[in-house]
Scaffold this motif. Structure first.
Motif, PDB file in Angstrom:
ATOM      1  N   VAL A   1       0.834  -1.201   0.000  1.00 44.42           N
ATOM      2  CA  VAL A   1       0.000   0.000   0.000  1.00 44.42           C
ATOM      3  C   VAL A   1       0.870   1.254   0.000  1.00 44.42           C
ATOM      4  CG1 VAL A   1      -1.692   1.328   1.312  1.00 44.42           C
ATOM      5  CG2 VAL A   1      -1.944  -1.149   1.114  1.00 44.42           C
ATOM      6  N   ALA A   2       1.945   1.254   0.782  1.00 44.03           N
ATOM      7  CA  ALA A   2       2.837   2.416   0.821  1.00 44.03           C
ATOM      8  C   ALA A   2       3.390   2.723  -0.565  1.00 44.03           C
ATOM      9  CB  ALA A   2       3.971   2.174   1.813  1.00 44.03           C
ATOM     10  N   ALA A   3       3.767   1.686  -1.300  1.00 43.23           N
ATOM     11  CA  ALA A   3       4.290   1.888  -2.657  1.00 43.23           C
ATOM     12  C   ALA A   3       3.221   2.501  -3.556  1.00 43.23           C
ATOM     13  CB  ALA A   3       4.785   0.561  -3.224  1.00 43.23           C
ATOM     14  N   ARG A   4       1.979   2.075  -3.398  1.00 41.20           N
ATOM     15  CA  ARG A   4       0.904   2.655  -4.201  1.00 41.20           C
ATOM     16  C   ARG A   4       0.703   4.128  -3.893  1.00 41.20           C
ATOM     17  NH1 ARG A   4      -2.998  -2.581  -3.214  1.00 41.20           N
ATOM     18  NH2 ARG A   4      -2.302  -3.813  -5.023  1.00 41.20           N
ATOM     19  N   LEU A   5       1.020   4.515  -2.664  1.00 44.79           N
ATOM     20  CA  LEU A   5       0.914   5.913  -2.252  1.00 44.79           C
ATOM     21  C   LEU A   5       2.181   6.693  -2.564  1.00 44.79           C
ATOM     22  CD1 LEU A   5      -0.870   5.370   1.187  1.00 44.79           C
ATOM     23  CD2 LEU A   5      -1.863   6.477  -0.823  1.00 44.79           C
ATOM     24  N   GLY A   6       3.170   6.036  -3.187  1.00 46.13           N
ATOM     25  CA  GLY A   6       4.428   6.705  -3.520  1.00 46.13           C
ATOM     26  C   GLY A   6       5.316   6.930  -2.324  1.00 46.13           C
TER      27      GLY A   6
ATOM     28  N   GLY B   1      -9.309  14.305  -6.445  1.00 47.34           N
ATOM     29  CA  GLY B   1      -9.165  13.538  -7.678  1.00 47.34           C
ATOM     30  C   GLY B   1      -8.554  12.186  -7.373  1.00 47.34           C
ATOM     31  N   GLY B   2      -8.260  11.451  -8.420  1.00 47.71           N
ATOM     32  CA  GLY B   2      -7.642  10.149  -8.214  1.00 47.71           C
ATOM     33  C   GLY B   2      -8.021   9.170  -9.311  1.00 47.71           C
ATOM     34  N   ARG B   3      -7.915   7.915  -8.961  1.00 48.32           N
ATOM     35  CA  ARG B   3      -8.156   6.858  -9.941  1.00 48.32           C
ATOM     36  C   ARG B   3      -8.847   5.695  -9.239  1.00 48.32           C
ATOM     37  NH1 ARG B   3      -6.049   5.332 -14.855  1.00 48.32           N
ATOM     38  NH2 ARG B   3      -5.948   3.107 -15.283  1.00 48.32           N
ATOM     39  N   GLU B   4      -9.808   5.087  -9.939  1.00 49.32           N
ATOM     40  CA  GLU B   4     -10.517   3.941  -9.390  1.00 49.32           C
ATOM     41  C   GLU B   4     -10.464   2.770 -10.353  1.00 49.32           C
ATOM     42  OE1 GLU B   4     -14.538   4.905  -8.332  1.00 49.32           O
ATOM     43  OE2 GLU B   4     -13.982   5.411  -6.276  1.00 49.32           O
ATOM     44  N   ASN B   5     -10.401   1.578  -9.778  1.00 47.21           N
ATOM     45  CA  ASN B   5     -10.543   0.340 -10.539  1.00 47.21           C
ATOM     46  C   ASN B   5     -11.736  -0.409  -9.945  1.00 47.21           C
ATOM     47  OD1 ASN B   5      -9.581  -1.880 -12.373  1.00 47.21           O
ATOM     48  ND2 ASN B   5      -9.409  -2.918 -10.398  1.00 47.21           N
ATOM     49  N   ILE B   6     -12.716  -0.740 -10.795  1.00 49.17           N
ATOM     50  CA  ILE B   6     -13.942  -1.389 -10.336  1.00 49.17           C
ATOM     51  C   ILE B   6     -14.089  -2.707 -11.068  1.00 49.17           C
ATOM     52  CG2 ILE B   6     -16.441  -1.171 -10.102  1.00 49.17           C
ATOM     53  CD1 ILE B   6     -15.983   1.892 -10.355  1.00 49.17           C
ATOM     54  N   ARG B   7     -14.306  -3.784 -10.317  1.00 50.44           N
ATOM     55  CA  ARG B   7     -14.452  -5.093 -10.938  1.00 50.44           C
ATOM     56  C   ARG B   7     -15.461  -5.926 -10.153  1.00 50.44           C
ATOM     57  NH1 ARG B   7     -10.575  -8.402  -8.003  1.00 50.44           N
ATOM     58  NH2 ARG B   7      -9.356  -7.050  -6.639  1.00 50.44           N
TER      59      ARG B   7
ATOM     60  N   GLU C   1     -11.301  -0.213  -5.921  1.00 50.79           N
ATOM     61  CA  GLU C   1      -9.991   0.208  -5.419  1.00 50.79           C
ATOM     62  C   GLU C   1      -9.773   1.659  -5.828  1.00 50.79           C
ATOM     63  OE1 GLU C   1      -7.413  -2.665  -7.196  1.00 50.79           O
ATOM     64  OE2 GLU C   1      -7.568  -4.023  -5.472  1.00 50.79           O
ATOM     65  N   ARG C   2      -9.467   2.497  -4.871  1.00 47.44           N
ATOM     66  CA  ARG C   2      -9.344   3.931  -5.140  1.00 47.44           C
ATOM     67  C   ARG C   2      -8.005   4.464  -4.642  1.00 47.44           C
ATOM     68  NH1 ARG C   2     -13.688   8.071  -2.634  1.00 47.44           N
ATOM     69  NH2 ARG C   2     -15.010   6.987  -4.154  1.00 47.44           N
ATOM     70  N   LEU C   3      -7.326   5.189  -5.504  1.00 50.53           N
ATOM     71  CA  LEU C   3      -6.159   5.971  -5.119  1.00 50.53           C
ATOM     72  C   LEU C   3      -6.602   7.426  -5.134  1.00 50.53           C
ATOM     73  CD1 LEU C   3      -3.113   6.026  -4.448  1.00 50.53           C
ATOM     74  CD2 LEU C   3      -2.694   6.368  -6.909  1.00 50.53           C
ATOM     75  N   GLY C   4      -6.797   7.992  -3.949  1.00 47.24           N
ATOM     76  CA  GLY C   4      -7.273   9.362  -3.835  1.00 47.24           C
ATOM     77  C   GLY C   4      -6.123  10.330  -3.679  1.00 47.24           C
ATOM     78  N   SER C   5      -6.234  11.489  -4.322  1.00 51.46           N
ATOM     79  CA  SER C   5      -5.158  12.476  -4.310  1.00 51.46           C
ATOM     80  C   SER C   5      -5.662  13.833  -3.858  1.00 51.46           C
ATOM     81  CB  SER C   5      -4.536  12.612  -5.714  1.00 51.46           C
ATOM     82  OG  SER C   5      -4.020  11.375  -6.162  1.00 51.46           O
TER      83      SER C   5
ATOM     84  N   GLY D   1      -4.213  17.796  -4.327  1.00 50.44           N
ATOM     85  CA  GLY D   1      -3.176  18.604  -4.947  1.00 50.44           C
ATOM     86  C   GLY D   1      -2.227  17.784  -5.799  1.00 50.44           C
ATOM     87  N   GLY D   2      -2.734  16.703  -6.373  1.00 47.34           N
ATOM     88  CA  GLY D   2      -1.901  15.846  -7.211  1.00 47.34           C
ATOM     89  C   GLY D   2      -1.036  14.873  -6.447  1.00 47.34           C
ATOM     90  N   VAL D   3      -1.116  14.873  -5.116  1.00 44.55           N
ATOM     91  CA  VAL D   3      -0.309  13.985  -4.275  1.00 44.55           C
ATOM     92  C   VAL D   3      -1.199  12.874  -3.722  1.00 44.55           C
ATOM     93  CG1 VAL D   3       1.129  13.820  -2.206  1.00 44.55           C
ATOM     94  CG2 VAL D   3       1.233  15.871  -3.649  1.00 44.55           C
ATOM     95  N   PRO D   4      -0.832  11.591  -3.890  1.00 42.44           N
ATOM     96  CA  PRO D   4      -1.647  10.501  -3.338  1.00 42.44           C
ATOM     97  C   PRO D   4      -1.725  10.582  -1.820  1.00 42.44           C
ATOM     98  CG  PRO D   4      -0.100   9.661  -4.967  1.00 42.44           C
ATOM     99  CD  PRO D   4       0.310  11.073  -4.680  1.00 42.44           C
ATOM    100  N   VAL D   5      -2.938  10.504  -1.286  1.00 36.45           N
ATOM    101  CA  VAL D   5      -3.119  10.590   0.165  1.00 36.45           C
ATOM    102  C   VAL D   5      -3.946   9.432   0.706  1.00 36.45           C
ATOM    103  CG1 VAL D   5      -2.906  13.103   0.208  1.00 36.45           C
ATOM    104  CG2 VAL D   5      -5.169  12.062  -0.095  1.00 36.45           C
ATOM    105  N   GLU D   6      -4.549   8.639  -0.170  1.00 36.29           N
ATOM    106  CA  GLU D   6      -5.470   7.595   0.291  1.00 36.29           C
ATOM    107  C   GLU D   6      -5.435   6.402  -0.652  1.00 36.29           C
ATOM    108  OE1 GLU D   6     -10.366   7.118   0.514  1.00 36.29           O
ATOM    109  OE2 GLU D   6      -9.355   8.266  -1.074  1.00 36.29           O
ATOM    110  N   TRP D   7      -5.330   5.206  -0.057  1.00 36.84           N
ATOM    111  CA  TRP D   7      -5.582   3.985  -0.816  1.00 36.84           C
ATOM    112  C   TRP D   7      -6.745   3.293  -0.136  1.00 36.84           C
ATOM    113  CZ3 TRP D   7      -4.903   1.729  -5.291  1.00 36.84           C
ATOM    114  CH2 TRP D   7      -5.224   0.372  -5.423  1.00 36.84           C
ATOM    115  N   ARG D   8      -7.751   2.938  -0.930  1.00 42.98           N
ATOM    116  CA  ARG D   8      -8.972   2.380  -0.366  1.00 42.98           C
ATOM    117  C   ARG D   8      -9.387   1.144  -1.155  1.00 42.98           C
ATOM    118  NH1 ARG D   8     -13.924   5.103   2.122  1.00 42.98           N
ATOM    119  NH2 ARG D   8     -12.663   6.997   2.004  1.00 42.98           N
ATOM    120  N   HIS D   9      -9.863   0.144  -0.418  1.00 44.56           N
ATOM    121  CA  HIS D   9     -10.472  -1.036  -1.029  1.00 44.56           C
ATOM    122  C   HIS D   9     -11.845  -1.211  -0.402  1.00 44.56           C
ATOM    123  CE1 HIS D   9     -11.557  -5.273  -1.583  1.00 44.56           C
ATOM    124  NE2 HIS D   9     -10.803  -5.240  -2.660  1.00 44.56           N
ATOM    125  N   THR D  10     -12.881  -1.146  -1.247  1.00 47.18           N
ATOM    126  CA  THR D  10     -14.254  -1.264  -0.780  1.00 47.18           C
ATOM    127  C   THR D  10     -14.919  -2.434  -1.480  1.00 47.18           C
ATOM    128  OG1 THR D  10     -14.389   1.130  -0.464  1.00 47.18           O
ATOM    129  CG2 THR D  10     -16.459  -0.090  -0.493  1.00 47.18           C
TER     130      THR D  10
END
Length: 255
Positions: free
Chosen positions: A117-122, A182-188, A212-216, A218-227
């Motif tokens: 998860v830390a790697a996903r958050l950079g 902002g961010g990016r989501e993957n839905i399956r 799965e959501r990577l929330g940002s 100011g363009g900086v990743p701050v959240e990784w979420r799995h729902t």
């Protein structure tokens, strides 16, 4: 269904046989006009009131019928949360926006390290992360299992929050000055495990959506979420036009 078709002294208890038949009749829309009361079911199936109540309890736990003390059972109104694709949203706000009460059962709120998860958050793999895991409820009915990780240096103040009835994004903005913009989501679509079905209160025939959501901010990743959300209670919609169309990325389902 004639009462004689229930198998006395069979391998399955009477309440389980009754439950299976009621589900079949529900699927056939026999009860769309009205659901029979306890005494009517006792008379129709030739079983005890205890047997009927046990079958109804299972249907109530699944959210199919509503049955309370002194009240005749009735079909539960379908609950469905609709969410627009491409929009920043909060499950808390989405549920409350339907007029239902959103509450959460907090399973975990602590600080831990998770290299993936830390790697996903950079971040470095050893970065301490605030981890929040909740069972999300709408009017007391299970809707989703929600797990989120945020860097501790940004979100430490969340450790003192009671998340029973509040939204993460509201508290993140109020206490930490961070707004997910902002961010990016993957839905399956996924098949829930037995434990996940138990938490969500669903049977083996109900699928789920893994979001799965990577929330940002100011363009900086701050959240990784799995729902993990019930597929029979959550709908995703998209707007499109002949001029603009809409963008969709197709990729392989990840295990």
């Amino acid at each position: 269904m004639p009462a004689g078709t229930l198998v006395r002294n069979g391998a399955a208890p009477l309440w389980a046989q009754l439950l299976a038949d009621l589900r079949t009749r529900l699927d056939a829309h026999e009860f769309d006009a009205a659901f029979p009361g306890e005494l009517a079911l006792v008379a129709e199936y030739g079983v005890s009131r205890h047997t009927v109540r046990e079958a109804l309890r299972r249907l109530r736990d699944e959210g199919v019928v509503v049955a309370g003390r002194g009240r005749a059972p009735r079909l539960a109104a379908p609950m469905e949360i609709e969410q627009q694709l491409g929009a920043i949203y909060s499950l808390f706000s989405a549920v409350e926006g339907t007029g239902r009460v959103q509450r959460s059962v907090v399973h975990t709120l602590d600080v831990r390290a998770d290299g993936v998860v830390a790697a996903r958050l950079g971040r470095e793999e050893s970065t301490p992360l605030v981890h929040l895991e909740r069972l999300r409820l709408a009017d007391g009915e299970p809707l989703a299992v929600d797990r989120v990780w945020l860097p501790e240096d940004l979100a430490a103040a969340l450790l003192d929050v009671d998340f029973t009835h509040t939204g993460l994004y509201d508290e993140l903005a109020r206490l930490c000055g961070i707004r997910v913009a902002g961010g990016r989501e993957n839905i399956r679509a996924v098949i829930p495990t037995e434990e996940e079905r138990r938490l969500l209160g669903i049977g083996p025939g109900v699928a789920a959506l893994a979001i799965e959501r990577l929330g940002s901010s100011g363009g900086v990743p701050v959240e990784w979420r799995h729902t993990l959300v019930r597929g029979d209670r959550f709908t995703l919609t998209a707007q499109f036009s002949a001029r603009d169309g809409y963008q969709m990325e197709l990729g392989p389902n990840r295990p």
